[in-house]
Design an enzyme around this catalytic site. Structure first.
Site, short mmCIF file in Angstrom:
data_model
loop_
_atom_site.label_atom_id
_atom_site.label_comp_id
_atom_site.label_asym_id
_atom_site.label_seq_id
_atom_site.Cartn_x
_atom_site.Cartn_y
_atom_site.Cartn_z
CE LYS A 1 11.01 -10.30 -13.17
NZ LYS A 1 10.12 -11.21 -12.42
NE ARG B 1 9.53 -14.82 -17.55
CZ ARG B 1 8.99 -13.64 -17.27
NH1 ARG B 1 9.31 -12.58 -17.96
NH2 ARG B 1 8.13 -13.53 -16.27
NE ARG C 1 1.80 -9.35 -10.32
CZ ARG C 1 2.83 -9.83 -11.02
NH1 ARG C 1 4.05 -9.41 -10.74
NH2 ARG C 1 2.64 -10.73 -11.94
NE ARG D 1 3.26 -15.76 -14.20
CZ ARG D 1 2.81 -14.70 -13.55
NH1 ARG D 1 1.66 -14.75 -12.91
NH2 ARG D 1 3.51 -13.60 -13.53
P1 AMP Z 1 5.88 -10.91 -16.69
O1 AMP Z 1 5.00 -9.71 -16.82
O2 AMP Z 1 7.34 -10.58 -16.84
O3 AMP Z 1 5.60 -11.71 -15.44
O4 AMP Z 1 5.53 -11.88 -17.92
C1 AMP Z 1 4.23 -12.44 -18.06
C2 AMP Z 1 4.27 -13.59 -19.03
O5 AMP Z 1 4.72 -13.15 -20.32
C3 AMP Z 1 5.22 -14.73 -18.66
O6 AMP Z 1 4.64 -15.64 -17.74
C4 AMP Z 1 5.48 -15.36 -20.03
O7 AMP Z 1 4.38 -16.14 -20.44
C5 AMP Z 1 5.53 -14.14 -20.94
N1 AMP Z 1 6.92 -13.61 -21.04
C6 AMP Z 1 7.37 -12.40 -20.59
N2 AMP Z 1 8.68 -12.25 -20.86
C7 AMP Z 1 9.07 -13.38 -21.50
C8 AMP Z 1 10.31 -13.84 -22.01
N3 AMP Z 1 11.43 -13.12 -21.92
N4 AMP Z 1 10.32 -15.07 -22.62
C9 AMP Z 1 9.21 -15.82 -22.73
N5 AMP Z 1 8.02 -15.46 -22.24
C10 AMP Z 1 7.93 -14.24 -21.64
#
Ligand code: AMP
Length: 212
Positions: free
Chosen positions: A13, A88, A123, A167
């Protein structure tokens, strides 16, 4: 274009958001990047978010909805934006709708669970600016430094195997139902992640009806 990118962790993404951002001349708003920045800077939000992120859990809705609303109220978002990693949960999607923001399209980037685990182990991201890389699929042209800012490339703390498994579980339980929410609104389009970055980019452009 007001766009949401949905998909499991490691689907690509962030990389597709970066490509679309350049193609369309609009900014990416990544809640993951915002939260990691808050942690790095030691803000109150960062302190509250850290434990959830390291455990692979979602940060509570009210914290995330607050920062996204504030960002979307800024002037540059009027011409469009790409939301990466938000919403999310269905509650977050409902909060976005209730705030009056009209989304044009929701792109779901689909990748199998097996592929995710393989992708996440390779990654890396820039410690300074957050640009995403992959040792095999998207290496930096500057070697072990960021090709954008020269920063150090690191592995994210939440990309370890146990956290990744959680996750993926959290994605299926809490995030995937959002697809149905936007499908009912006629906004959902789907692209399948491919081995090669260029092929995924082509699939994404096709799904969004853009020139490849
Ligand atoms: P990402 O970089 O999008 O993979 O996000 C890393 C982590 O940040 C996720 O595993 C969640 O713990 C937290 N996170 C990011 N976006 C959200 C969201 N919209 N709602 C809740 N937690 C989030």
């Amino acid at each position: 274009m007001k766009l949401i990118l949905l998909g499991p962790p490691g689907a690509g993404k962030g990389t597709q958001a970066e490509i679309l951002s350049q193609k369309l001349g609009i900014d990416t708003i990544s809640t993951g990047v915002m939260l990691r920045t808050a942690i790095r800077e030691g803000t109150e939000l960062g302190l509250k978010a850290q434990g959830y992120i390291n455990a692979g859990e979602l940060v509570p809705d009210e914290l995330v909805v607050g920062i996204v609303k504030e960002r979307l109220s800024q002037d540059d978002c009027k011409k469009g934006f790409i939301l990466d990693g938000f919403p999310r949960t269905t509650a977050q999607a409902e909060a976005l709708t209730a705030s009056g923001v009209e989304i044009d399209k929701v792109l779901s980037l689909e990748v199998s669970d097996e592929a995710i685990i393989e992708r996440l182990s390779g990654r890396r991201e820039c410690k300074a600016c957050g640009t995403p890389y992959h040792v095999v699929y998207k290496p930096s042209s500057a070697g072990d430094k960021c090709s954008v800012c020269g920063g150090e490339l690191i592995q994210r703390a939440d990309d370890n195997e146990a956290t990744v498994k959680n996750r993926i579980h959290v994605y299926h339980e809490q995030t995937e139902p959002i697809k149905e929410y936007y499908k009912e609104k006629g906004k959902l389009v789907i692209a399948y992640g491919q081995e090669e970055l260029a092929d995924t980019t082509r699939e994404v452009a096709k799904a969004l009806g853009l020139e490849a």
